[in-house]
Design an enzyme around this catalytic site. Structure first.
Site, short mmCIF file in Angstrom:
data_model
loop_
_atom_site.label_atom_id
_atom_site.label_comp_id
_atom_site.label_asym_id
_atom_site.label_seq_id
_atom_site.Cartn_x
_atom_site.Cartn_y
_atom_site.Cartn_z
N GLU A 7 0.81 -1.21 0.00
CA GLU A 7 0.00 0.00 0.00
C GLU A 7 0.85 1.26 0.00
O GLU A 7 0.51 2.24 -0.64
CB GLU A 7 -0.95 0.00 1.20
CG GLU A 7 -2.22 0.75 0.85
CD GLU A 7 -3.07 1.08 2.06
OE1 GLU A 7 -2.89 0.43 3.10
OE2 GLU A 7 -3.88 2.00 1.95
N ASP A 8 1.94 1.25 0.74
CA ASP A 8 2.67 2.50 0.95
C ASP A 8 4.01 2.59 0.22
O ASP A 8 4.79 3.49 0.50
CB ASP A 8 2.91 2.71 2.45
CG ASP A 8 1.61 2.99 3.18
OD1 ASP A 8 0.63 3.36 2.48
OD2 ASP A 8 1.55 2.82 4.40
#
Ligand code: MN
Length: 714
Positions: free
Chosen positions: A76-77
């Site tokens: 996600e990051d």
């Protein structure tokens, strides 16, 4: 900050043969992925996955789970992809990371209890591997611990979500350590004053409580060594949130909550649990109704213990829990306790996993079901456990059986939205009606005024509500068609018997016949004719004698009636026996136009009906009631006429026909179009014309339109 070494040595302490390399590899990957990223606390981002992995190691989880903890934010990051993770760390790790990522992407706006329950179920349903939830809980725990670095509104939002969703989820998984930890952190952010007060008060009473704890422990251990039971006796203060709950539930101040201490006796066998219980009750008086045996009847999250409340040495209530070491492990780590390394060090097998998915369903049933029917329904649902949970555009969560489509969703909002449902946008993309809902979808229904349900929809929907509503709609629709067809059939039969003047819906006589045939209404009777279940002849057969009787009664009254109908009326251009101001109307069966050969029919009470002389009704009518009439030269007056235009389907044909009608100065008052199976279009135009000649001109012009086959007057 936790270091990799802290994690690996903790793992090795409970599993010496663990594949530490996988954890090290995950650490390197995560460090590279999050390189340069900083947490709000100012620490490098990597501290977060490290803390999460450490919490998982404290739960004594396997290396796959700990690796997933290190990698949980990588997709996600950062630029890392799920494919890379799968290649480097295997399918299981990738599945867990994927599950955590999906849950993290969703934002829950839970305001109602019922909604929170749906969200918890959605998370369970999305977690094909129970370790997804464990990683997510560890993630949330560390985020709650570092929530102080966020602005206040975010603190409140996240703490509320945690209290509504994640703390109960931890409880459901039986992980009491994480549950109480989360709850206390939530209390700190949501009720800071109460939190401070509880902390302060319990701090002040600490000395007094310590003394009390020591005394109770001493009495108990003396007794147990006397009867030669080896036991560990633990005393602890209940966590703040449970004290807060007591204050709220019983409307108390902090210093009025007495039983803030809880005692625990841990022994080696189940037999000893019951023995210890007996000894405790012999020392202190038990409070009746407070004994609970979760050993013989474990909680659904597998929790086992004996609970009793007794009146302690200072005359106050105290709760004591008695359990074995095994039970203690389950009580602290719940489901995680079962996912740990086996004694011999083997990783959980496929068979275990199967058991866990069954367990997951069991957990679902743990909703304090009191009504046995409710229980059965719940079991039914969980035998087909694949419910899907989706969001409305406003963030509300709705649950559907697996395979449900956007039509089910539309009907769940409102039946009118269901009926007009033309498609949907799912996560912003257009999807067709047959699209099957998936967990986490954000669904927005698109409606169209032209849309309506069809029989095919019954194959697309899964919810009983949608099925019922669609069937209802089809039934109503069929009834309308039945009534239309029935009416046409009945009118035809009436015409055949010279009774065309009968208005099938208004005639009292028709109503009487319906009653005679035991129908609830005339409409019911006519619908049955349409469905082919009642012959129109049957109705006419009963109707005819009644109407004949009426006509008999009116015979000989012709001249009287003619004078009665004389009154001032707008000029309609008709003279009856040379008199022009009669109450007349034009027959609908043949719609005569000025200039055509006409004749008058004297009705009962409705004046004179003007028919074409050639009209079949005239030929069949009672000659006594016919009067000669003539047209007068008059000013402009519009008369209705209906045309049926049969054509081969062609785009724009209706526009062409309409244009011709208005070119010829006629008004269209009604138009209706049908398409036949063989692709022919049949259009009905009811138009207003001033004369027969004008109508003939229009008919001729329409006949010239391309693709028009037949034009006829009806
Ligand atoms: Mn995270």
């Amino acid at each position: 900050m936790i270091r990799l070494n802290d994690i690996t040595s903790l793992v090795q302490s409970y599993h010496p043969k663990a594949d530490i390399e996988l954890i090290e590899k995950a650490y390197v990957f995560s460090a590279k992925a999050h390189q340069g990223q900083i947490r709000l606390s100012g620490e490098p981002y990597l501290s977060h996955p490290l803390e999460v992995a450490y919490i998982l190691a404290q739960l004594r989880m396997d290396v796959v789970c700990i690796a997933a903890g290190l990698l949980h934010d990588a997709v996600e990051d950062s630029d890392a992809t799920l494919d890379e993770i799968e290649k480097l760390f295997g399918g299981e790790t990738a599945t867990i990371v994927d599950g955590v990522t999906k849950i993290s992407k969703m934002h829950f706006v839970s305001k109602e209890q019922h909604q929170a329950e749906n969200v918890r179920k959605m998370i369970l349903a999305m977690s094909t591997d129970i370790r997804v939830i464990l990683v997510k809980l560890a993630d949330r725990l560390h985020n709650m611990r570092t929530l102080g670095f966020h602005p206040e509104n975010k603190q409140i939002r996240i703490a509320t979500e945690t209290l509504d969703i994640y703390a109960p989820l931890a409880g459901r998984m039986g992980i009491n350590r994480i549950k109480s930890n989360l709850e206390d952190l939530c209390l700190f952010y949501l009720e800071p004053e109460i939190y401070a007060k509880i902390k302060d008060e319990t701090g002040q009473r600490r000395g007094e409580m310590e003394k009390f704890m020591t005394e109770v422990k001493a009495i108990l251990s003396a007794k147990l060594s006397e009867v030669k039971i080896q036991a560990a006796i633990k005393a602890r203060q209940k966590h703040f949130y449970s004290i807060y709950k007591k204050m709220v539930d019983q409307d108390l101040n902090v210093n009025q909550v007495y039983d803030i201490l809880a005692f625990r006796v841990i022994v080696n066998s189940i037999k000893e649990c019951y023995e210890v219980l007996g000894h405790i009750h012999s020392i202190w008086k038990p409070v009746s109704g407070r004994f609970k045996d979760y050993i013989s009847v474990p909680k659904a999250n597998m929790y086992q213990s004996l609970h009793t409340t007794v009146i302690g040495p200072l005359g106050q209530r105290m709760e004591i829990q008695i359990r074995t070491w095994d039970m203690n492990r389950v009580a602290e780590s719940g489901i995680a306790a079962h996912w740990r390394y086996k004694e011999e060090g083997s990783v959980a097998t496929k068979a275990d996993q199967k058991q866990f998915s069954w367990l997951q369903q069991l957990l679902d049933w743990q909703k304090n079901l009191q009504d046995p029917r409710e229980f059965l329904e719940s079991v039914k649902m969980d035998l087909f456990p694949d419910d899907v949970y989706v969001f409305t555009p406003k963030g509300e969560v709705k649950s559907f059986p697996k395979g449900a489509t956007v039509i089910d969703f539309a009907y769940s909002i409102h039946s009118e939205i269901g009926e007009k449902c033309a498609g949907a946008r799912v996560n912003g993309r257009m999807v067709p009606l047959r699209y099957q809902l998936r967990n986490g979808n954000i669904v927005e229904i698109i409606t169209s005024a032209k849309q309506h349900p069809t029989k095919d929809w019954l194959n697309l929907v899964k919810t009983p509500r949608a099925k019922t509503k669609i069937r209802q709609w089809i039934r109503t629709e069929e009834r309308e068609e039945g009534i239309n067809l029935g009416r046409a059939l009945l009118e035809k039969a009436l015409q055949h018997d010279g009774l065309s003047q009968v208005n099938v819906f208004k005639s009292e006589q028709v109503g009487a016949v319906a009653k005679e045939l035991s129908f609830h209404s005339v409409e019911d009777m006519i619908a049955q004719i349409g469905f082919g279940k009642l012959s129109p002849r049957q109705v006419v057969g009963r109707l005819k004698p009644r109407i004949d009787m009426e006509i008999d009664r009116s015979r000989g009254l012709v001249s009287k009636m003619v004078s009665r109908f004389r009154r001032a009326r707008p000029d309609h251009g008709i003279k009856v026996n040379g008199v022009s101001d009669m109450l007349i109307h034009f027959a609908k069966c043949c719609s005569p136009l000025p200039g055509e050969q006409v004749v008058g029919f004297i009705t009962r009470g409705r004046g004179i009906t003007v028919h074409l002389a050639s009209c079949r009704h005239v030929r069949e009518a009672d000659p006594d009631r016919l009067v000669p009439i003539t047209w007068e030269a008059v000013g402009k007056e519009a008369y209705p006429a209906t045309l049926r235009v049969t054509s081969v389907e062609r785009k724009g044909i209706l526009a062409d026909i309409s244009a011709i009608i208005s070119q010829k100065d006629a008004n269209i008052i009604h138009a209706e179009i049908k398409t036949t199976v063989d692709n022919k279009g049949i259009a009905f135009f009811t138009i207003e014309v001033e004369s027969y000649r004008q109508l003939q001109e229009i008919v001729r012009a329409i006949k010239k339109v391309k693709n028009v086959l037949i034009v006829e007057r009806v």
